[in-house]
Write an enzyme that holds these catalytic residues in place. Sequence first.
Site, PDB file in Angstrom:
ATOM      1  N   GLU A 209       0.901  -1.187   0.171  1.00  0.00           N
ATOM      2  CA  GLU A 209       0.081   0.004  -0.262  1.00  0.00           C
ATOM      3  C   GLU A 209       0.834   1.255   0.024  1.00  0.00           C
ATOM      4  O   GLU A 209       1.501   1.649   1.072  1.00  0.00           O
ATOM      5  CB  GLU A 209      -0.984   0.101   1.092  1.00  0.00           C
ATOM      6  N   CYS A 243      -2.292   9.505   2.327  1.00  0.00           N
ATOM      7  CA  CYS A 243      -1.709   9.054   1.001  1.00  0.00           C
ATOM      8  C   CYS A 243      -2.798   9.286   0.098  1.00  0.00           C
ATOM      9  O   CYS A 243      -2.203   9.397  -1.064  1.00  0.00           O
ATOM     10  CB  CYS A 243      -1.762   7.581   1.548  1.00  0.00           C
TER      11      CYS A 243
HETATM   12  P1  NAD Z   1       8.012   4.855   5.172  1.00  0.00           P
HETATM   13  O1  NAD Z   1       7.745   4.147   4.097  1.00  0.00           O
HETATM   14  O2  NAD Z   1       9.011   5.758   5.436  1.00  0.00           O
HETATM   15  O3  NAD Z   1       7.733   4.079   6.566  1.00  0.00           O
HETATM   16  C1  NAD Z   1       6.931   2.806   6.512  1.00  0.00           C
HETATM   17  C2  NAD Z   1       7.296   1.682   7.443  1.00  0.00           C
HETATM   18  O4  NAD Z   1       8.483   1.293   6.872  1.00  0.00           O
HETATM   19  C3  NAD Z   1       7.903   2.302   8.736  1.00  0.00           C
HETATM   20  O5  NAD Z   1       7.257   1.411   9.874  1.00  0.00           O
HETATM   21  C4  NAD Z   1       9.313   2.316   8.831  1.00  0.00           C
HETATM   22  O6  NAD Z   1      10.107   2.069  10.052  1.00  0.00           O
HETATM   23  C5  NAD Z   1       9.659   1.431   7.731  1.00  0.00           C
HETATM   24  N1  NAD Z   1      10.937   1.605   7.047  1.00  0.00           N
HETATM   25  C6  NAD Z   1      11.174   3.032   6.683  1.00  0.00           C
HETATM   26  N2  NAD Z   1      12.326   2.962   5.823  1.00  0.00           N
HETATM   27  C7  NAD Z   1      12.639   1.876   5.803  1.00  0.00           C
HETATM   28  C8  NAD Z   1      13.918   0.986   5.132  1.00  0.00           C
HETATM   29  N3  NAD Z   1      14.774   1.391   4.515  1.00  0.00           N
HETATM   30  N4  NAD Z   1      13.779  -0.187   5.366  1.00  0.00           N
HETATM   31  C9  NAD Z   1      12.883  -1.221   5.887  1.00  0.00           C
HETATM   32  N5  NAD Z   1      11.792  -0.420   6.519  1.00  0.00           N
HETATM   33  C10 NAD Z   1      11.702   0.852   6.541  1.00  0.00           C
HETATM   34  O7  NAD Z   1       6.470   5.879   4.927  1.00  0.00           O
HETATM   35  P2  NAD Z   1       6.066   6.764   6.105  1.00  0.00           P
HETATM   36  O8  NAD Z   1       6.834   7.887   5.857  1.00  0.00           O
HETATM   37  O9  NAD Z   1       5.614   6.210   7.589  1.00  0.00           O
HETATM   38  O10 NAD Z   1       4.472   6.935   5.150  1.00  0.00           O
HETATM   39  C11 NAD Z   1       4.485   7.943   4.531  1.00  0.00           C
HETATM   40  C12 NAD Z   1       4.161   7.312   2.935  1.00  0.00           C
HETATM   41  O11 NAD Z   1       3.290   6.019   3.126  1.00  0.00           O
HETATM   42  C13 NAD Z   1       3.675   7.988   1.977  1.00  0.00           C
HETATM   43  O12 NAD Z   1       4.311   7.906   0.739  1.00  0.00           O
HETATM   44  C14 NAD Z   1       2.208   7.629   1.715  1.00  0.00           C
HETATM   45  O13 NAD Z   1       1.536   8.138   0.701  1.00  0.00           O
HETATM   46  C15 NAD Z   1       2.267   6.157   2.019  1.00  0.00           C
HETATM   47  N6  NAD Z   1       1.060   5.615   2.736  1.00  0.00           N
HETATM   48  C16 NAD Z   1       0.434   5.001   1.955  1.00  0.00           C
HETATM   49  C17 NAD Z   1      -0.896   4.406   2.360  1.00  0.00           C
HETATM   50  C18 NAD Z   1      -1.793   3.572   1.478  1.00  0.00           C
HETATM   51  O14 NAD Z   1      -2.868   3.228   2.123  1.00  0.00           O
HETATM   52  N7  NAD Z   1      -1.515   3.439   0.386  1.00  0.00           N
HETATM   53  C19 NAD Z   1      -1.252   4.799   3.740  1.00  0.00           C
HETATM   54  C20 NAD Z   1      -0.508   5.430   4.466  1.00  0.00           C
HETATM   55  C21 NAD Z   1       0.425   6.014   3.820  1.00  0.00           C
END
Ligand code: NAD
Length: 456
Positions: A209, A243
Amino acid sequence: MNISETVKSQHKFFFSDKTKCINLRKDKLIKLKNTIQKYETEILNALKLDLGKSFAESYMCEIVMIVSEINYTIKNIDKWAKSVRAHTPISQFLAKSKIIYEPYGVVLIISPWNYPFMLSLDPIIGAIAAGNTFVLKPSEYSVNTTKVLQKIIAETFETEYGAVICGDKDTTTELLKQKFDYIFFTGNTSVGKIVMKAAAENLTPLTLELGGKSPCIVDKTANVKLAAKRLAWGKFLNAGQTCVAPDYVYVHTDIYDEFVKLTKKYIVKFYGENPLNSNDLPKIITKKHFYRAVTLMENTDIIYGGKYDEDTQKLEPTIILNPDTNSGIMQNEIFAPIMPIIKYTDSDTLIKEIKRREPPLALYLFTANKKLKDKVLSQISFGGGCINDTIVHLATPYMPFGGVGSSGMGGYHGKYSFETFSHKKSILERSNIIDINLRYAPFYDKKINILKKIMK
Ligand code: NAD
């Protein structure tokens, strides 16, 4: 318990077949709901601390969404979990066919910080309903919500059934080395690629997602007043950290002046003359994210708002006019209360322009023109969206929510969550009454004529 012990204990528990019992799944969902309700005040306080959200916004966007999803799931789980009869082709005579919904096993759920409560629990509901165990890895940024989540999960589930593991990307990296049976990731597209690569090592199926830039089109036939109101709501909700927030808005030149005037009016109506003092305007999650958003406004034509407060990490609802296609604000997902408006005149050119970009998670169209609606829906690929509204297409259990291409793969909510977390096992049960020799050797040529007749 450390990471590998937790996962091991969950596999052991899963193999005991206890989660195959539908009543146990229902009991857990009921208990989850009760525990959420018990900690309602703590959840609201945590979201206030993490994101500065008003209690009512948090209640509407995080608690109500989860409680209604639990209610809907409990009501329908018996029906969903039943095996489904399938047709059997005549060539398989005499036999019957069915599809059995089987849980994958131990599921890893990785959630983001922007709706930290809702986006952690929503996939858990589907995972539990389908008979899996789960390990949740919430975001390291929404620390207060994570603390409440830990309490709720610990009171509802034994660690072998459901566990929370906290930490940053190093913890996620460690988690991704474990053998899970399914991974459900919500976050940004670049991290999605890392997760998918790790999943490939174990051939673990997954749902992604993801995010991206979701466009909105306001056509000259639109009800401009409602378009401005519903767009201001969708864009500035959670300070733009949604998102599916409309990322940038194409407005037809004929209605541009009226649209901008009305959008400003609704910003004042929603957040007052000084939004930085409004309790209804959330903050940007961390200083790092805040400065990133401020930088996106640099060298742009700000026609409304633009002020910010470094201490509170708040940014005024801001309107920007005609940003350059190559500017930071048009190249990155904004994730802040900044609304770029781009004037347009020709919808065909506009459709081509949107199609040149990656398929977005959402698209919104405000119009009364059926032809334009049909054109947009049939020509542009995107995860999902609304006609004459924003965001609300995700607030229903009756449709799957998810992206396409770089905005994600797979979908969930309601029955689609149950299906996402289930393997569909196809079974053909053959009768022993007759046994037609056609498929067995020797394959003499006459068999071709018989097969031709069957194919007709
Ligand atoms: P993110 O990808 O930075 O983090 C999400 C998760 O991944 C966190 O738990 C984080 O600890 C982990 N993570 C981060 N970097 C990582 C790495 N290098 N390796 C492994 N794990 C890692 O996302 P965010 O900043 O928390 O959220 C914002 C993003 O999420 C935006 O792009 C938004 O559009 C998207 N989003 C999508 C949905 C959806 O339903 N499609 C919903 C909410 C947010």
